[in-house]
Design a protein around this motif. Structure first.
Motif, short mmCIF file in Angstrom:
data_model
loop_
_atom_site.label_atom_id
_atom_site.label_comp_id
_atom_site.label_asym_id
_atom_site.label_seq_id
_atom_site.Cartn_x
_atom_site.Cartn_y
_atom_site.Cartn_z
N ASN A 39 3.12 4.96 0.64
CA ASN A 39 3.45 5.96 -0.37
C ASN A 39 4.30 7.08 0.21
O ASN A 39 5.23 7.56 -0.43
CB ASN A 39 2.18 6.55 -0.98
CG ASN A 39 1.48 5.61 -1.93
OD1 ASN A 39 2.03 4.58 -2.33
ND2 ASN A 39 0.25 5.94 -2.27
N LYS A 102 -3.98 4.65 -4.67
CA LYS A 102 -2.82 4.03 -5.32
C LYS A 102 -1.58 4.91 -5.29
O LYS A 102 -0.49 4.46 -4.99
CB LYS A 102 -3.18 3.65 -6.76
CG LYS A 102 -2.08 2.87 -7.45
CD LYS A 102 -2.55 2.35 -8.79
CE LYS A 102 -1.48 1.47 -9.40
NZ LYS A 102 -1.93 0.87 -10.66
N TYR A 103 -1.72 6.18 -5.62
CA TYR A 103 -0.60 7.12 -5.62
C TYR A 103 -0.79 8.26 -4.62
O TYR A 103 -0.06 9.24 -4.64
CB TYR A 103 -0.40 7.70 -7.03
CG TYR A 103 -0.17 6.64 -8.08
CD1 TYR A 103 0.95 5.82 -8.04
CD2 TYR A 103 -1.09 6.46 -9.11
CE1 TYR A 103 1.15 4.84 -9.00
CE2 TYR A 103 -0.89 5.49 -10.07
CZ TYR A 103 0.23 4.69 -10.01
OH TYR A 103 0.43 3.72 -10.96
N SER A 124 -8.02 12.49 -6.06
CA SER A 124 -7.93 11.28 -6.89
C SER A 124 -9.15 10.39 -6.72
O SER A 124 -9.37 9.49 -7.52
CB SER A 124 -6.66 10.49 -6.58
OG SER A 124 -6.63 10.09 -5.22
N GLU A 134 -3.54 12.80 -4.68
CA GLU A 134 -2.22 12.41 -5.14
C GLU A 134 -1.48 13.64 -5.65
O GLU A 134 -2.11 14.64 -5.99
CB GLU A 134 -2.30 11.31 -6.19
CG GLU A 134 -3.03 11.68 -7.45
CD GLU A 134 -3.16 10.48 -8.39
OE1 GLU A 134 -2.71 10.61 -9.54
OE2 GLU A 134 -3.70 9.45 -7.99
N ASP A 141 7.21 12.76 -8.15
CA ASP A 141 7.15 11.69 -9.15
C ASP A 141 7.56 10.32 -8.60
O ASP A 141 7.12 9.29 -9.12
CB ASP A 141 8.00 12.04 -10.37
CG ASP A 141 7.42 13.23 -11.14
OD1 ASP A 141 6.21 13.48 -11.01
OD2 ASP A 141 8.19 13.90 -11.85
N TYR A 144 5.06 7.45 -7.96
CA TYR A 144 4.50 6.69 -9.08
C TYR A 144 5.33 5.49 -9.49
O TYR A 144 4.95 4.75 -10.37
CB TYR A 144 4.28 7.62 -10.28
CG TYR A 144 3.25 8.69 -10.00
CD1 TYR A 144 1.91 8.39 -9.97
CD2 TYR A 144 3.64 9.98 -9.70
CE1 TYR A 144 0.95 9.37 -9.67
CE2 TYR A 144 2.71 10.97 -9.41
CZ TYR A 144 1.38 10.64 -9.40
OH TYR A 144 0.44 11.60 -9.10
N SER A 145 6.46 5.27 -8.84
CA SER A 145 7.29 4.10 -9.16
C SER A 145 7.14 3.05 -8.07
O SER A 145 6.99 3.38 -6.90
CB SER A 145 8.77 4.52 -9.29
OG SER A 145 9.24 5.00 -8.07
#
Length: 146
Positions: A39, A102-103, A124, A134, A141, A144-145
């Protein structure tokens, strides 16, 4: 298509970091740490702007110290990564993402309950001893992709 570009040396370095930071939390704990590494590479924002390689993420210095405790204390290389950790690192680099990391761009072990925020970013979730954080909306941002 992998989440980020990498070389075999990146897999080995990341595997050693995952083991050094979270071996006591098992495979899932190591995957969570690996996810934060990927990340940070994908983020290209905030404290992680300009990071382009796994070694840059792992050996990043912030506030005069290495970002990861294992590097600060020098135990990142305490043992070579085993095949099992390399497999986990490759999973992270290729596709693996799961809540609460995850993020997440940050994690730490507070040896106490997880604070609601860490450097102003929301909690999170927690996996075993590590608290994950996160970025709040508008901060990073790009994490998150993909």
């Amino acid at each position: 298509m992998p989440r980020v570009n990498y070389r075999s040396s990146d897999v080995a370095l990341m595997a050693r970091m995952m083991r050094a930071e979270a071996e006591g939390e098992g495979k899932l704990g190591m995957l969570m740490v690996g996810n934060v590494i990927v990340n940070r590479l994908k983020a290209d924002c905030s404290d992680f702007k300009g990071l382009r390689t796994i070694p840059q993420v792992i050996f990043q210095v912030q506030g005069g110290n290495y970002s990861f405790e294992a590097v600060q204390k020098g135990n990142v290389f305490y043992q070579k990564a085993r095949t099992s950790e390399k497999r986990l690192a490759k999973q992270n680099l290729e596709y693996w993402r799961q809540h609460p990391s995850k993020y997440s761009l940050w994690y730490f072990n507070p040896y106490a309950p997880c604070p609601a925020t860490w450097y102003g970013q929301p909690h999170s979730g927690q996996y075993k001893q590590h608290c994950y954080y996160e970025p709040k909306a508008g901060v990073c941002d790009s994490v998150y992709s993909g």
